[in-house]
Write a protein that holds these residues in place. Structure first.
Motif, PDB file in Angstrom:
ATOM      1  N   LEU A 123      39.888 -28.436  -9.946  1.00  0.00           N
ATOM      2  CA  LEU A 123      39.782 -29.086 -11.398  1.00  0.00           C
ATOM      3  C   LEU A 123      40.003 -30.442 -11.561  1.00  0.00           C
ATOM      4  CD1 LEU A 123      40.169 -28.206 -14.382  1.00  0.00           C
ATOM      5  CD2 LEU A 123      42.516 -28.107 -14.222  1.00  0.00           C
ATOM      6  N   TYR A 124      39.165 -31.134 -12.350  1.00  0.00           N
ATOM      7  CA  TYR A 124      38.990 -32.467 -12.562  1.00  0.00           C
ATOM      8  C   TYR A 124      39.058 -32.751 -14.013  1.00  0.00           C
ATOM      9  CZ  TYR A 124      36.942 -33.426  -7.655  1.00  0.00           C
ATOM     10  OH  TYR A 124      36.743 -33.449  -6.410  1.00  0.00           O
ATOM     11  N   HIS A 125      39.539 -33.970 -14.275  1.00  0.00           N
ATOM     12  CA  HIS A 125      39.607 -34.387 -15.953  1.00  0.00           C
ATOM     13  C   HIS A 125      38.838 -35.678 -16.016  1.00  0.00           C
ATOM     14  CE1 HIS A 125      41.062 -34.768 -20.038  1.00  0.00           C
ATOM     15  NE2 HIS A 125      41.199 -36.122 -19.481  1.00  0.00           N
ATOM     16  N   GLN A 126      38.208 -35.743 -16.852  1.00  0.00           N
ATOM     17  CA  GLN A 126      37.398 -37.109 -17.120  1.00  0.00           C
ATOM     18  C   GLN A 126      38.019 -37.615 -18.329  1.00  0.00           C
ATOM     19  OE1 GLN A 126      33.381 -36.965 -17.498  1.00  0.00           O
ATOM     20  NE2 GLN A 126      32.837 -39.015 -17.483  1.00  0.00           N
ATOM     21  N   VAL A 127      38.620 -39.117 -17.863  1.00  0.00           N
ATOM     22  CA  VAL A 127      39.642 -39.622 -18.956  1.00  0.00           C
ATOM     23  C   VAL A 127      38.632 -40.107 -19.994  1.00  0.00           C
ATOM     24  CG1 VAL A 127      40.963 -41.865 -19.016  1.00  0.00           C
ATOM     25  CG2 VAL A 127      40.742 -40.507 -16.774  1.00  0.00           C
ATOM     26  N   GLN A 128      39.193 -39.963 -21.349  1.00  0.00           N
ATOM     27  CA  GLN A 128      38.723 -40.395 -22.390  1.00  0.00           C
ATOM     28  C   GLN A 128      39.371 -41.793 -22.965  1.00  0.00           C
ATOM     29  OE1 GLN A 128      35.901 -38.672 -23.498  1.00  0.00           O
ATOM     30  NE2 GLN A 128      36.223 -37.403 -21.551  1.00  0.00           N
ATOM     31  N   ALA A 129      38.954 -42.233 -24.066  1.00  0.00           N
ATOM     32  CA  ALA A 129      39.719 -43.393 -24.691  1.00  0.00           C
ATOM     33  C   ALA A 129      40.987 -42.923 -24.859  1.00  0.00           C
ATOM     34  CB  ALA A 129      38.812 -43.923 -25.819  1.00  0.00           C
ATOM     35  N   ASN A 130      42.069 -44.011 -24.843  1.00  0.00           N
ATOM     36  CA  ASN A 130      43.365 -43.929 -25.261  1.00  0.00           C
ATOM     37  C   ASN A 130      44.003 -42.932 -24.271  1.00  0.00           C
ATOM     38  OD1 ASN A 130      42.677 -46.055 -26.971  1.00  0.00           O
ATOM     39  ND2 ASN A 130      41.828 -44.487 -28.687  1.00  0.00           N
ATOM     40  N   GLU A 131      43.634 -42.140 -23.402  1.00  0.00           N
ATOM     41  CA  GLU A 131      44.427 -41.276 -22.597  1.00  0.00           C
ATOM     42  C   GLU A 131      44.995 -41.987 -21.432  1.00  0.00           C
ATOM     43  OE1 GLU A 131      41.437 -37.344 -22.949  1.00  0.00           O
ATOM     44  OE2 GLU A 131      41.802 -38.284 -21.237  1.00  0.00           O
ATOM     45  N   GLY A 132      46.139 -41.466 -21.148  1.00  0.00           N
ATOM     46  CA  GLY A 132      47.217 -41.947 -20.199  1.00  0.00           C
ATOM     47  C   GLY A 132      47.389 -40.708 -19.102  1.00  0.00           C
ATOM     48  N   LEU A 133      48.141 -41.197 -18.148  1.00  0.00           N
ATOM     49  CA  LEU A 133      48.442 -40.246 -17.016  1.00  0.00           C
ATOM     50  C   LEU A 133      49.676 -39.228 -17.608  1.00  0.00           C
ATOM     51  CD1 LEU A 133      48.621 -42.089 -13.478  1.00  0.00           C
ATOM     52  CD2 LEU A 133      47.110 -40.388 -14.274  1.00  0.00           C
ATOM     53  N   TRP A 134      50.254 -39.811 -18.717  1.00  0.00           N
ATOM     54  CA  TRP A 134      51.352 -39.137 -19.064  1.00  0.00           C
ATOM     55  C   TRP A 134      50.813 -37.901 -19.954  1.00  0.00           C
ATOM     56  CZ3 TRP A 134      52.168 -38.001 -24.383  1.00  0.00           C
ATOM     57  CH2 TRP A 134      51.162 -38.788 -25.120  1.00  0.00           C
ATOM     58  N   SER A 135      49.923 -38.116 -20.737  1.00  0.00           N
ATOM     59  CA  SER A 135      49.045 -37.065 -21.419  1.00  0.00           C
ATOM     60  C   SER A 135      48.211 -36.212 -20.649  1.00  0.00           C
ATOM     61  CB  SER A 135      48.290 -37.689 -22.663  1.00  0.00           C
ATOM     62  OG  SER A 135      47.293 -38.415 -22.128  1.00  0.00           O
ATOM     63  N   ILE A 136      47.816 -36.590 -19.784  1.00  0.00           N
ATOM     64  CA  ILE A 136      46.853 -35.609 -18.771  1.00  0.00           C
ATOM     65  C   ILE A 136      47.828 -34.885 -18.006  1.00  0.00           C
ATOM     66  CG2 ILE A 136      45.591 -35.572 -16.784  1.00  0.00           C
ATOM     67  CD1 ILE A 136      44.294 -38.314 -17.631  1.00  0.00           C
ATOM     68  N   ALA A 137      49.070 -35.253 -17.476  1.00  0.00           N
ATOM     69  CA  ALA A 137      50.132 -34.653 -16.894  1.00  0.00           C
ATOM     70  C   ALA A 137      50.636 -33.408 -17.912  1.00  0.00           C
ATOM     71  CB  ALA A 137      51.230 -35.556 -16.229  1.00  0.00           C
ATOM     72  N   LEU A 138      50.953 -33.818 -19.000  1.00  0.00           N
ATOM     73  CA  LEU A 138      51.470 -32.978 -20.061  1.00  0.00           C
ATOM     74  C   LEU A 138      50.899 -31.687 -19.934  1.00  0.00           C
ATOM     75  CD1 LEU A 138      53.602 -32.097 -21.947  1.00  0.00           C
ATOM     76  CD2 LEU A 138      52.320 -33.505 -23.740  1.00  0.00           C
ATOM     77  N   ASN A 139      49.433 -32.073 -20.347  1.00  0.00           N
ATOM     78  CA  ASN A 139      48.577 -30.939 -20.949  1.00  0.00           C
ATOM     79  C   ASN A 139      47.888 -30.116 -19.646  1.00  0.00           C
ATOM     80  OD1 ASN A 139      47.877 -31.289 -23.933  1.00  0.00           O
ATOM     81  ND2 ASN A 139      48.084 -33.295 -23.076  1.00  0.00           N
ATOM     82  N   TYR A 140      48.058 -30.657 -18.528  1.00  0.00           N
ATOM     83  CA  TYR A 140      47.604 -29.728 -17.246  1.00  0.00           C
ATOM     84  C   TYR A 140      48.846 -29.368 -16.826  1.00  0.00           C
ATOM     85  CZ  TYR A 140      42.775 -31.073 -17.610  1.00  0.00           C
ATOM     86  OH  TYR A 140      41.605 -31.116 -18.252  1.00  0.00           O
ATOM     87  N   ASN A 141      50.179 -29.340 -17.328  1.00  0.00           N
ATOM     88  CA  ASN A 141      51.306 -28.662 -16.769  1.00  0.00           C
ATOM     89  C   ASN A 141      51.665 -29.314 -15.180  1.00  0.00           C
ATOM     90  OD1 ASN A 141      53.654 -27.205 -17.129  1.00  0.00           O
ATOM     91  ND2 ASN A 141      52.500 -25.585 -16.065  1.00  0.00           N
ATOM     92  N   THR A 142      51.466 -30.394 -15.170  1.00  0.00           N
ATOM     93  CA  THR A 142      51.768 -31.168 -13.724  1.00  0.00           C
ATOM     94  C   THR A 142      52.766 -32.331 -14.308  1.00  0.00           C
ATOM     95  OG1 THR A 142      51.002 -31.899 -11.830  1.00  0.00           O
ATOM     96  CG2 THR A 142      49.668 -32.448 -13.755  1.00  0.00           C
ATOM     97  N   THR A 143      52.730 -33.363 -13.231  1.00  0.00           N
ATOM     98  CA  THR A 143      53.658 -34.265 -13.452  1.00  0.00           C
ATOM     99  C   THR A 143      52.695 -35.740 -13.039  1.00  0.00           C
ATOM    100  OG1 THR A 143      54.343 -34.472 -10.828  1.00  0.00           O
ATOM    101  CG2 THR A 143      55.559 -33.206 -12.553  1.00  0.00           C
ATOM    102  N   ILE A 144      52.980 -36.831 -13.301  1.00  0.00           N
ATOM    103  CA  ILE A 144      52.320 -38.229 -13.199  1.00  0.00           C
ATOM    104  C   ILE A 144      52.391 -38.462 -11.696  1.00  0.00           C
ATOM    105  CG2 ILE A 144      52.533 -40.613 -13.551  1.00  0.00           C
ATOM    106  CD1 ILE A 144      53.640 -40.080 -16.245  1.00  0.00           C
TER     107      ILE A 144
END
Length: 304
Positions: A184-205
């Motif tokens: 599973l990959y996520h392509q970073v969009q504008a104004n995204e941070g590791l915190w929001s990516i971690a939150l929404n994929y149920n993982t940690t920074i």
């Protein structure tokens, strides 16, 4: 002091009394006393908020600065979400979450609350009618006491987006679908941070940084972030067993000793010839004559 986007400033010292028994609980008690005076319900101590508030207090004390951002540049409500506190409200505006910070030499909890009351923005954090939970942190370095107060409201049922479903997260993050092998990959969009990516994929920074070899929290637009590695195939051991079907089951029997019966074999008899036949007849007649003669002789002797 509420959240602001200004650069951090060097910590300043405010005059006051020093208590060697400072605790975060004393700070919360002072705040709740003020709320009671304003006819407001007391804040409820939240373990997650206590953790992130103490972490921020430690960071301020060690760095010697006053800022609402931590070492990774993460804002208070983002730190709360990452730690597992589901912040309610409009997250694009920071949600229902506020933070006060302060420091001073020989500064007590009561002194700190008094100083916060003098600032209109800090006072809002203390007497907000919209916030429910609270956490506090206190750290002392080189005679300077650092205070952090985090207050927020959480959603009743925190939404946990599934990483296997394509969609949009509560903070506007696009959730991608894993590949066939589970990657599973996520392509970073504008104004995204590791915190929001971690939150929404149920993982940690930290997990994301480890997977992607990141030494800092900095990411850039268009970057592909590995969320999950391929699922490891589980090898099932197979047993080489040969089965034979269709063979009837036999019953074991004791061996029988054969009985031997002896049968007499007659000796061969030579066939009779004419000469041997005639001789036999003559012998019989001769024997009869002798027997008759003997009998006659015996008879005369008896009579005499």
């Amino acid at each position: 002091m509420v959240l602001n986007l200004l650069p951090s400033g060097q910590a300043g010292a405010s005059a006051g009394r020093f208590s060697p028994n400072l605790t975060a609980g004393e700070l919360i008690a002072e705040v709740n006393d003020l709320r009671a005076a304003e006819n407001l319900p007391p804040y409820q101590t939240n373990s997650i908020l206590m953790t992130i508030a103490q972490a921020q207090a430690d960071y301020l004390a060690n760095a010697g600065v006053m800022t609402h951002f931590n070492a990774g540049g993460i804002a208070p409500f983002q730190r709360a979400i990452t730690a597992g506190y589901s912040v309610a409200g409009d997250l694009s505006q920071g949600g229902l979450f506020l933070e006060n910070i302060g420091s001073g030499a020989e500064l007590t909890a009561s002194d700190m609350v008094g100083i916060w009351q003098e600032d209109v923005n800090d006072l809002k954090v203390l007497v907000s009618a919209d916030l429910v939970d609270v956490g506090a942190g206190v750290a002392v370095v080189d005679g300077i006491t650092y205070y952090v107060l985090d207050a927020g409201t959480a959603t009743i049922e925190p939404a946990t987006p599934s990483p296997s479903v394509t969609g949009t997260s509560p903070v506007g993050l696009v959730i991608n679908t894993p590949l066939e092998d589970g990657t599973l990959y996520h392509q970073v969009q504008a104004n995204e941070g590791l915190w929001s990516i971690a939150l929404n994929y149920n993982t940690t920074i930290e997990a994301l940084k480890s997977l992607n070899g990141l030494s800092t929290d900095e990411i850039f637009e268009g970057q592909k972030i590995l969320i999950r590695k391929p699922e490891a195939a589980t090898l099932t051991p197979t047993l080489d067993v040969t089965a034979t079907f269709g063979i009837p089951t036999s019953t074991a029997t004791h061996p029988v000793t054969p009985t031997l019966t002896a049968t007499a074999t007659p000796l061969p008899v030579a066939p009779a010839s004419r000469e041997s036949g005639g001789m036999a007849a003559g012998i019989i007649i001769l024997a009869a004559l002798i027997a008759a003669g003997v009998g006659s002789w015996l008879g005369r002797k008896k009579s005499t």
